[in-house]
Design an enzyme around this catalytic site. Structure first.
Site, PDB file in Angstrom:
ATOM      1  CG  HIS A  92      -1.980  -1.030   1.219  1.00 17.00           C
ATOM      2  ND1 HIS A  92      -2.835  -1.223   0.167  1.00 17.00           N
ATOM      3  CD2 HIS A  92      -2.308  -1.955   2.161  1.00 17.00           C
ATOM      4  CE1 HIS A  92      -3.661  -2.234   0.453  1.00 17.00           C
ATOM      5  NE2 HIS A  92      -3.351  -2.690   1.647  1.00 17.00           N
TER       6      HIS A  92
ATOM      7  CG  ASP B 278      -3.312  -8.398   1.038  1.00 18.72           C
ATOM      8  OD1 ASP B 278      -4.345  -7.831   1.421  1.00 18.72           O
ATOM      9  OD2 ASP B 278      -2.303  -8.541   1.750  1.00 18.72           O
TER      10      ASP B 278
ATOM     11  CG  HIS C 130      -6.717  -4.992   2.357  1.00 18.39           C
ATOM     12  ND1 HIS C 130      -6.214  -5.922   3.246  1.00 18.39           N
ATOM     13  CD2 HIS C 130      -7.717  -4.358   3.002  1.00 18.39           C
ATOM     14  CE1 HIS C 130      -6.886  -5.849   4.387  1.00 18.39           C
ATOM     15  NE2 HIS C 130      -7.799  -4.907   4.260  1.00 18.39           N
TER      16      HIS C 130
ATOM     17  CG  ASP D 266      -5.203  -9.742   4.104  1.00 18.49           C
ATOM     18  OD1 ASP D 266      -5.030 -10.369   3.035  1.00 18.49           O
ATOM     19  OD2 ASP D 266      -4.867  -8.559   4.249  1.00 18.49           O
TER      20      ASP D 266
END
Length: 391
Positions: free
Chosen positions: A129, A165, A167, A254
């Site tokens: 990120h 992931d 995200h 995750d």
């Protein structure tokens, strides 16, 4: 050919208190991999990293941002650049720790690019990120992007980055959004329900690189079978069309049903199947050259050590049998390190990883509509037919 595992206990050298990004998840991963013999396999090299240099970081990050990361730990009132926020708290030796994570992913990428290893892994990495001048989503420096930029500087012409992931891999996408040499592929929970709020199918690359950003936003509640259906309906086709020389995998854990910060429903078995699918793709399109990192994952005991032990096994040789029991010594260690958590007993959740391959007429539910939307957005830019299941 050898496999490289980049590791040093110094990669655990950051303290964020009760922040979700607790380094104990990596500590428990490496302990479990050791006890199961994964790190002792023939041909496995354990390499200690050096911190990324300022010149290496500046390929991705701005100088004023590096200066801010260095200065922030000395100023309790520091503000700006996304630092000193609940997501990105300031901590002692922040620059040094973050540069070491980048150095570890750099070492993995260089081992593969040079031919010293066929596959390499840094489970402490995957901080996808971070932006050129902003910390975000628990990430200070963007180690996958730093490693990819280094490969480009060495003459690489086509790198595929695959992000599994939960995200969206927004930092890596943004950094290379207008670079036709880098294909970024992200499967993630849809942006309407989860941070960072990006990763729509319409994000397909800048004017100089149309088609090199591929996004597959998935509905909340998607489990193993649906996730794998979406992956196989989109990812292999665009990666084959791109013809990368090397694949970088961000293997965030995750997506698991127990993860406290997201809403997908995968099991460790589904995550293992995803890792193996990426390895098979690397074997097919780029002679097996694969660089893997960790990423997100906040079920510190229940999920991450098992998911990334499977990742380490995939990188270093034969995959581990999901039915493998976890050593009692490791279970006791995990219970001491993180009291009060349910410590698993085997490498499996008993998940069902069979799936029905996507077909163009199967647009009835939200998942299949998401698959078709992703294919329509990007397949024509690669000369592929979004309606043809053979593409």
């Amino acid at each position: 050919m050898t496999a490289t595992v980049v590791w040093s206990d110094a990669l655990l050298g950051y303290n964020l208190g009760d922040h979700p990004l607790n380094p104990v998840r990596v500590e428990l991963t490496m302990a479990l991999a050791r006890e199961l013999g994964v790190l002792d396999r023939p041909g496995v090299q354990l390499v200690a990293p050096e911190p990324a240099t300022e010149a290496e970081l500046l390929r991705v990050h701005r100088r004023d941002y590096l200066d801010a990361v260095r200065a922030a730990p000395d100023d309790p009132f520091f503000r700006g650049y996304g630092l000193n926020t609940p997501d990105n708290p300031v901590f002692e030796h922040m620059h040094e720790s973050s540069a070491l994570v980048c150095g570890a992913t750099l070492a993995a990428a260089r081992a593969v690019w040079s031919g010293r290893a066929r596959r390499a892994v840094n489970v402490a990495g995957g901080l996808h990120h971070a932006m050129p001048a902003r910390a975000a989503g628990f990430c200070v420096y963007d180690d996958p992007a730093v490693a990819i930029a280094d490969l480009l500087a060495q003459g690489a012409e086509r790198i595929a980055y695959i992000d599994v992931d939960v995200h969206h891999g927004d930092g890596v996408q943004e950094i290379f959004y207008d670079d036709p040499r880098v294909l970024t592929v992200s499967l993630h929970e849809g942006p309407l329900t989860l941070f960072p709020g990006t990763g729509y199918v319409e994000e397909t690359g800048g004017p100089q690189a149309e088609g090199t950003a591929v996004n597959v936003p998935l509905p909340p509640g998607t489990g193993d079978r649906g996730w794998l259906r979406a992956f196989h309906a989109v990812v292999p086709s665009v990666v084959r069309a791109f013809r990368p020389q090397l694949i970088v995998l961000q293997a965030g854990a995750d997506t698991h049903r127990l993860d406290p910060l997201a809403n997908l429903r995968l099991t460790v078995d589904g995550q293992r199947a995803a890792q193996l699918a990426v390895r098979a793709l690397a074997d097919e399109v780029c002679e097996g050259r694969l660089v893997a990192t960790g990423g997100g994952g906040y079920a510190l005991v229940e999920v991450v050590p098992r998911a990334w032990t499977h990742l380490l096994a995939m990188v270093t040789g034969e995959p581990l049998d999901p039915a493998t029991p976890l050593p009692e010594s490791w279970r006791e260690f995990a219970a001491r390190r993180v009291p009060g958590r349910a410590v698993p007993t085997t490498l499996t959740d008993g998940g069902d990883v069979t799936f029905t391959p996507w077909q163009p007429e199967a647009e009835g539910d939200q998942l299949d509509r998401a698959i078709m939307a992703a294919r329509k957005a990007v397949f024509p830019l690669h000369g592929l037919d979004p309606h043809d299941p053979r593409d």
